[in-house]
Enzyme design. Structure first.
Site, PDB file in Angstrom:
ATOM      1  N   GLU A  13       0.826  -1.206   0.000  1.00  0.00           N
ATOM      2  CA  GLU A  13       0.000   0.000   0.000  1.00  0.00           C
ATOM      3  C   GLU A  13       0.861   1.257   0.000  1.00  0.00           C
ATOM      4  OE1 GLU A  13      -3.869  -1.637   2.540  1.00  0.00           O
ATOM      5  OE2 GLU A  13      -2.572  -0.093   3.393  1.00  0.00           O
ATOM      6  N   CYS A  14       0.550   2.177  -0.859  1.00  0.00           N
ATOM      7  CA  CYS A  14       1.138   3.518  -0.900  1.00  0.00           C
ATOM      8  C   CYS A  14       2.667   3.437  -0.845  1.00  0.00           C
ATOM      9  CB  CYS A  14       0.564   4.369   0.225  1.00  0.00           C
ATOM     10  SG  CYS A  14       0.719   6.153  -0.057  1.00  0.00           S
ATOM     11  N   GLY A  15       3.293   3.712   0.294  1.00  0.00           N
ATOM     12  CA  GLY A  15       4.743   3.638   0.388  1.00  0.00           C
ATOM     13  C   GLY A  15       5.283   2.279   0.024  1.00  0.00           C
TER      14      GLY A  15
ATOM     15  N   GLY B 151      -0.750  -0.710  -4.791  1.00  0.00           N
ATOM     16  CA  GLY B 151      -1.186   0.582  -5.303  1.00  0.00           C
ATOM     17  C   GLY B 151      -1.239   1.613  -4.198  1.00  0.00           C
TER      18      GLY B 151
END
Length: 456
Positions: free
Chosen positions: A329-331, A427
């Site tokens: 996720e993200c990072g 993502g």
């Protein structure tokens, strides 16, 4: 089922009104008086629960009425308060502020109403005299079920407090339960995601002790406990989560990867996961595992250190090349790309499991709540599977994926996102697995299949 949970929420007229400071002060003061509190943050924010947990040492969780149902929020409030004497909830934004300009949905007020939690309104007195009474009166009458039972006056000097208290209680029908002066020596620094992480605040433990001293001096803690004790029983339903299989899940956790909803991790453990934490910054390899989770955080602040840990990058590539089930996720998603470029545009090599670069920008990108719909069968769900989520990032990538469709909370914008297949979901969106526990079950089942194949 019913549960007796003494509880209280600190809310305010808007952001930057002192909610976090006063919440932390009261939590620390209660702990020092031998009262064991559980803490909760309204909304998706990761930072405040990190402060509550890592600095003050009290259990802290998120309750978010966009990502989670009302029933789940009540259940998680009860579940996480079982070993505590009081639940302390911290509101978000302005008390009534919800999904849109004219909406109270998913607001602090909505959560207080759903959980029937008494509310203490924090009123910022800076620059106001009798006008503060008008503001308080407005908040206390804006909705009939507002739940406001008291007020704490922030940014007020000790000498003025008696006059303000008398004036406000004369002009309104609400009790003033204390005040808080401006304490420059206890200021909490900020960064692009709000408050900085607990491990980075200089002398934070000492600041919390000073805040607790101030809370004992200027806030009627006994009255707060009485108000909390007057909360009605909570009606809730057991979630009925059953164990699927024993699996080992490696979870990246350090200064670069620190954004996790603890309730999501607890859910995975209930389903059978043994969580094994490791540091992409410091460790040399991913521990032996049946599944991998790379959470969000601040990889952009540690690009050099992440890039120089070539042993870990090689281990990540090896684990994923073996089709180990992975949520990023993200990072964590940025870490799987080929490069992350800093604010000056200097690129640093990352794992390279996914093609593309992440680039830091000077603004938030696709910020806010979203609803996700899967466009293909994948690790977490079949095509058509849905879950609510949120995004909050100052970077963007050249390859955001197209396995899910995202719609913002107003329904006005739609875009493609997330790389997903039978082994990977990666993502920018952050998921709370209690928003759709079937996503968690699917991940554990895939880990079980991978473990069976791995063990031969």
């Amino acid at each position: 089922m019913k549960a007796v949970i003494p509880r209280i929420m600190f809310a305010a007229a808007g952001s930057s009104s002192g909610k976090t400071t006063i919440t932390c002060a009261v939590l620390q003061a209660l702990l020092e008086q031998g009262v064991n509190p559980a803490a909760f943050k309204c909304g998706p924010d990761y930072i405040d629960p990190m402060f509550h947990t890592e600095v003050i040492g009290t259990k802290s969780r998120n309750l978010d009425l966009f990502m989670l149902s009302e029933e789940v929020c009540r259940y998680l409030l009860v579940k996480n308060s079982e070993q505590s004497q009081i639940a302390v909830l911290e509101g978000v934004m302005g008390y009534y502020d919800g999904l849109g300009i004219g909406s109270t949905v998913a607001s602090s007020y909505h959560l207080a109403a759903v959980t029937q939690t008494p509310v203490i309104l924090i009123a910022n007195c800076a620059g106001s005299a009798i006008s503060i009474a008008a503001l308080i009166q407005g908040f206390c009458h804006f909705r009939p079920d507002n739940g406001i039972k008291g007020v704490i006056l922030n940014n007020l000097t000790p000498s003025l407090y008696p006059q303000y208290k008398e004036m406000i209680e004369k002009e309104t029908d609400i009790q003033v339960v204390g005040y808080f002066p401006k304490l420059k020596e206890c200021a909490l620094e900020s960064r692009h995601l709000g408050l900085i992480t607990a491990s980075e605040v200089e002398d934070l433990q000492q600041k919390m002790k000073l805040l607790a001293i101030q809370a004992r001096e200027s806030i009627d803690l006994k009255q707060l406990l009485r108000i909390a004790g007057g909360a009605p029983e909570i009606d809730y339903h057991e979630a009925g989560i059953e164990r699927i299989s024993a699996v080992k899940v490696a979870v990246a956790r350090d200064k670069a990867f620190c954004f996790y909803y603890q309730d999501s991790l607890d859910l995975l453990e209930t389903l059978g996961a043994e969580l094994q934490y490791f540091s992409p910054l410091e460790d040399q390899a991913v521990p032996e595992c049946d599944g991998l989770i790379l959470g969000g955080g601040y990889p952009e602040l540690y690009t050099g250190q992440l890039a120089s840990n070539t042993s870990m990058l090689a281990s990540i590539r090896h684990v994923l090349s073996n089709n180990t089930p992975c949520i990023a996720e993200c990072g964590g998603f940025m870490y799987l790309l080929e490069r992350i470029a800093d604010k000056d545009g200097k690129p640093y090599p990352m794992a390279g499991h996914l093609e593309g670069d992440a680039v830091l920008t000077d603004k938030l990108n696709r910020f806010g709540y979203i609803s996700l719909t899967a466009q293909k069968d994948n690790l977490l769900c079949d095509k058509g599977g849905k879950i609510n989520a949120h995004e909050f990032h100052y970077s963007d990538s050249t390859a955001n994926g197209s396995s899910f469709t995202a719609v913002n909370s107003s329904g006005s914008k739609t875009w493609d996102c997330i790389h997903a297949d039978e082994n990977l979901v990666a993502g920018y969106p952050h998921l709370h697995l209690w928003g759709n526990p079937e996503f968690a079950r699917s991940f554990i089942r895939k880990c079980r299949s991978f473990r069976t194949a791995r063990m031969g």
